[in-house]
Design a protein around this motif. Structure first.
Motif, PDB file in Angstrom:
ATOM      1  N   ALA A  63      -0.966  -5.964 -10.261  1.00  0.00           N
ATOM      2  CA  ALA A  63      -1.797  -7.121  -9.898  1.00  0.00           C
ATOM      3  C   ALA A  63      -1.802  -8.162 -11.017  1.00  0.00           C
ATOM      4  N   SER A  64      -1.571  -7.700 -12.254  1.00  0.00           N
ATOM      5  CA  SER A  64      -1.557  -8.644 -13.391  1.00  0.00           C
ATOM      6  C   SER A  64      -0.154  -9.160 -13.692  1.00  0.00           C
ATOM      7  N   GLY A  65       0.826  -8.786 -12.872  1.00  0.00           N
ATOM      8  CA  GLY A  65       2.169  -9.357 -13.043  1.00  0.00           C
ATOM      9  C   GLY A  65       3.224  -8.389 -13.545  1.00  0.00           C
ATOM     10  N   ASP A  66       2.865  -7.116 -13.807  1.00  0.00           N
ATOM     11  CA  ASP A  66       3.870  -6.143 -14.264  1.00  0.00           C
ATOM     12  C   ASP A  66       4.839  -5.803 -13.129  1.00  0.00           C
ATOM     13  N   GLU A  67       6.060  -5.470 -13.526  1.00  0.00           N
ATOM     14  CA  GLU A  67       7.038  -4.996 -12.541  1.00  0.00           C
ATOM     15  C   GLU A  67       6.773  -3.523 -12.224  1.00  0.00           C
ATOM     16  N   ILE A  68       6.967  -3.127 -10.980  1.00  0.00           N
ATOM     17  CA  ILE A  68       6.873  -1.701 -10.639  1.00  0.00           C
ATOM     18  C   ILE A  68       8.169  -1.248  -9.980  1.00  0.00           C
ATOM     19  N   ARG A  69       8.414   0.056 -10.077  1.00  0.00           N
ATOM     20  CA  ARG A  69       9.565   0.663  -9.391  1.00  0.00           C
ATOM     21  C   ARG A  69       9.028   1.313  -8.120  1.00  0.00           C
ATOM     22  N   ILE A  70       9.647   0.980  -7.008  1.00  0.00           N
ATOM     23  CA  ILE A  70       9.148   1.524  -5.742  1.00  0.00           C
ATOM     24  C   ILE A  70      10.323   2.036  -4.912  1.00  0.00           C
ATOM     25  N   MET A  71      10.170   3.242  -4.377  1.00  0.00           N
ATOM     26  CA  MET A  71      11.198   3.849  -3.541  1.00  0.00           C
ATOM     27  C   MET A  71      10.756   3.711  -2.087  1.00  0.00           C
ATOM     28  N   VAL A  72      11.624   3.111  -1.273  1.00  0.00           N
ATOM     29  CA  VAL A  72      11.279   2.861   0.132  1.00  0.00           C
ATOM     30  C   VAL A  72      12.076   3.818   1.021  1.00  0.00           C
ATOM     31  N   PHE A  73      11.352   4.491   1.917  1.00  0.00           N
ATOM     32  CA  PHE A  73      11.987   5.451   2.828  1.00  0.00           C
ATOM     33  C   PHE A  73      12.622   4.691   3.982  1.00  0.00           C
ATOM     34  N   TRP A  74      13.916   4.868   4.135  1.00  0.00           N
ATOM     35  CA  TRP A  74      14.609   4.234   5.249  1.00  0.00           C
ATOM     36  C   TRP A  74      15.819   5.072   5.640  1.00  0.00           C
ATOM     37  N   SER A  75      15.936   5.352   6.925  1.00  0.00           N
ATOM     38  CA  SER A  75      17.096   6.063   7.449  1.00  0.00           C
ATOM     39  C   SER A  75      17.323   7.388   6.699  1.00  0.00           C
ATOM     40  N   SER A  76      16.237   8.147   6.542  1.00  0.00           N
ATOM     41  CA  SER A  76      16.279   9.492   5.936  1.00  0.00           C
ATOM     42  C   SER A  76      16.710   9.518   4.480  1.00  0.00           C
ATOM     43  N   ARG A  77      16.479   8.413   3.777  1.00  0.00           N
ATOM     44  CA  ARG A  77      16.732   8.418   2.337  1.00  0.00           C
ATOM     45  C   ARG A  77      15.779   7.431   1.652  1.00  0.00           C
ATOM     46  N   LEU A  78      15.809   7.462   0.301  1.00  0.00           N
ATOM     47  CA  LEU A  78      14.949   6.538  -0.448  1.00  0.00           C
ATOM     48  C   LEU A  78      15.806   5.426  -1.046  1.00  0.00           C
ATOM     49  N   TYR A 101       0.812  -1.228   0.000  1.00  0.00           N
ATOM     50  CA  TYR A 101       0.000   0.000   0.000  1.00  0.00           C
ATOM     51  C   TYR A 101       0.847   1.282   0.000  1.00  0.00           C
ATOM     52  N   PRO A 102       1.678   1.491  -1.045  1.00  0.00           N
ATOM     53  CA  PRO A 102       2.476   2.719  -1.093  1.00  0.00           C
ATOM     54  C   PRO A 102       1.594   3.956  -1.003  1.00  0.00           C
ATOM     55  N   GLU A 103       2.134   4.997  -0.394  1.00  0.00           N
ATOM     56  CA  GLU A 103       1.359   6.224  -0.157  1.00  0.00           C
ATOM     57  C   GLU A 103       1.243   7.086  -1.413  1.00  0.00           C
ATOM     58  N   PHE A 104       2.280   7.051  -2.282  1.00  0.00           N
ATOM     59  CA  PHE A 104       2.288   7.964  -3.433  1.00  0.00           C
ATOM     60  C   PHE A 104       2.751   7.244  -4.690  1.00  0.00           C
ATOM     61  N   CYS A 105       2.345   7.849  -5.846  1.00  0.00           N
ATOM     62  CA  CYS A 105       2.879   7.425  -7.148  1.00  0.00           C
ATOM     63  C   CYS A 105       3.050   8.698  -7.979  1.00  0.00           C
ATOM     64  N   ASP A 106       4.240   8.927  -8.510  1.00  0.00           N
ATOM     65  CA  ASP A 106       4.448  10.168  -9.272  1.00  0.00           C
ATOM     66  C   ASP A 106       3.960  10.016 -10.713  1.00  0.00           C
ATOM     67  N   GLN A 107       4.070  11.096 -11.489  1.00  0.00           N
ATOM     68  CA  GLN A 107       3.541  11.108 -12.853  1.00  0.00           C
ATOM     69  C   GLN A 107       4.289  10.143 -13.780  1.00  0.00           C
ATOM     70  N   ASN A 108       5.493   9.678 -13.347  1.00  0.00           N
ATOM     71  CA  ASN A 108       6.259   8.730 -14.165  1.00  0.00           C
ATOM     72  C   ASN A 108       5.993   7.282 -13.773  1.00  0.00           C
ATOM     73  N   GLY A 109       5.135   7.090 -12.773  1.00  0.00           N
ATOM     74  CA  GLY A 109       4.762   5.724 -12.392  1.00  0.00           C
ATOM     75  C   GLY A 109       5.633   5.121 -11.300  1.00  0.00           C
ATOM     76  N   THR A 110       6.454   5.915 -10.630  1.00  0.00           N
ATOM     77  CA  THR A 110       7.259   5.405  -9.516  1.00  0.00           C
ATOM     78  C   THR A 110       6.474   5.551  -8.214  1.00  0.00           C
ATOM     79  N   PHE A 111       6.460   4.468  -7.436  1.00  0.00           N
ATOM     80  CA  PHE A 111       5.740   4.490  -6.147  1.00  0.00           C
ATOM     81  C   PHE A 111       6.686   4.892  -5.004  1.00  0.00           C
ATOM     82  N   TYR A 112       6.071   5.351  -3.916  1.00  0.00           N
ATOM     83  CA  TYR A 112       6.828   5.746  -2.716  1.00  0.00           C
ATOM     84  C   TYR A 112       6.107   5.182  -1.497  1.00  0.00           C
ATOM     85  N   VAL A 113       6.876   4.514  -0.632  1.00  0.00           N
ATOM     86  CA  VAL A 113       6.265   3.918   0.572  1.00  0.00           C
ATOM     87  C   VAL A 113       7.135   4.267   1.786  1.00  0.00           C
ATOM     88  N   SER A 114       6.476   4.353   2.953  1.00  0.00           N
ATOM     89  CA  SER A 114       7.162   4.898   4.130  1.00  0.00           C
ATOM     90  C   SER A 114       8.077   3.918   4.858  1.00  0.00           C
TER      91      SER A 114
END
Ligand code: SF4
Ligand code: SF4
Length: 232
Positions: free
Chosen positions: A208-223, A74-87
């Motif tokens: 959900a259909s099997g595509d790969e996604i790019r996701i940036m995970v926030f850890w230790s004050s960086r992604l 459940y990432p919180e954000f997705c930018d206009q280029n399709g990259t997700f961001y999770v806390s």
């Protein structure tokens, strides 16, 4: 909700939590008298969809077994280029019938003495949730009456200890969320990014259909960057 409003809401939540008397929580813990019967359901998806980790727990999980964690769902954000961001990160679950935790073996935690913050405080909690009438109120025990034993005698010192640990864990969670939101606000602004809900929904359907996604995970004050597909 825009990011500044989310930060303001999280800061309000933090102030309310800090104002909650620890003594009151200790009294509730004493009155409920919960005792774990070691059924291990909280270490499976039967009870918990995922086990979210604080930054400090991620560092320890990596030391114990780098393969034990994954980007939280459940990432919180997705930018206009399709990259997700999770806390943050969550513990990986096994691909078995109950979705048991990576560290659960023969219904026992194999790192029990080193288990993570949430594993130590569960089922105690301290945050506000709406009741059946939609009225926000504090909740102190997760899954009340659905597991374990009740009305057992708990020594006063243990009630105080559990109350302090629970409040510390909940404040650390909110502080991590505020750090994440503040970081993303600045990162999006510096890189001309914005959250786009339609892109979020489209990419999630693809995932959900099997595509790969790019996701940036926030850890230790960086992604940290990950590429994942739905074979999780
Ligand atoms: S905390 Fe509850 S769900 Fe978890 S092992 Fe104990 S009784 Fe079972
Ligand atoms: S680390 Fe241990 S206590 Fe925590 S969820 Fe996994 S098996 Fe359960």
């Amino acid at each position: 909700m825009p990011i500044p409003s989310r930060i303001a809401a999280a800061e309000r939540e933090l102030s309310e939590l800090l104002a909650y008397p620890q003594e009151r929580l200790a009294t509730i813990i004493k009155e409920v008298g919960f005792r774990c019967d070691c059924c291990s359901r909280c270490c499976t998806r039967a009870f918990n969809g995922h086990v979210f980790l604080l930054d400090r727990d991620v560092a320890r999980a990596r030391e114990i077994d780098p393969e034990s964690i994954e980007p939280a769902p459940y990432p919180e954000f997705c930018d206009q280029n399709g990259t997700f961001y999770v806390s943050g990160y969550a513990l990986k679950a096994k691909d078995d019938d109950s979705g048991s935790c990576h560290f659960l073996e023969n219904n026992r935690c194999r790192i029990y003495d080193n288990r993570f913050s949430i594993c130590r405080v569960y089922p105690y909690m301290l945050h506000r949730e709406p009741d059946e009438q939609g009225k926000l109120d504090w909740r102190q025990i997760a899954g009340l009456d659905k597991h374990g034993e009740y009305h057992t005698e708990i020594p006063e010192s243990l009630c105080q200890e559990a109350a302090a640990e629970t409040r510390e864990y909940e404040t650390a969670c909110i502080r991590q969320e505020i750090s994440f939101l503040t970081y993303i606000q600045d990162y999006f602004s510096r890189n001309q990014l914005r959250h786009v809900q339609k892109t979020y929904d489209d990419r999630m359907r693809g995932f959900a259909s099997g595509d790969e996604i790019r996701i940036m995970v926030f850890w230790s004050s960086r992604l940290e960057e990950h590429r994942i597909c739905n074979a999780r």
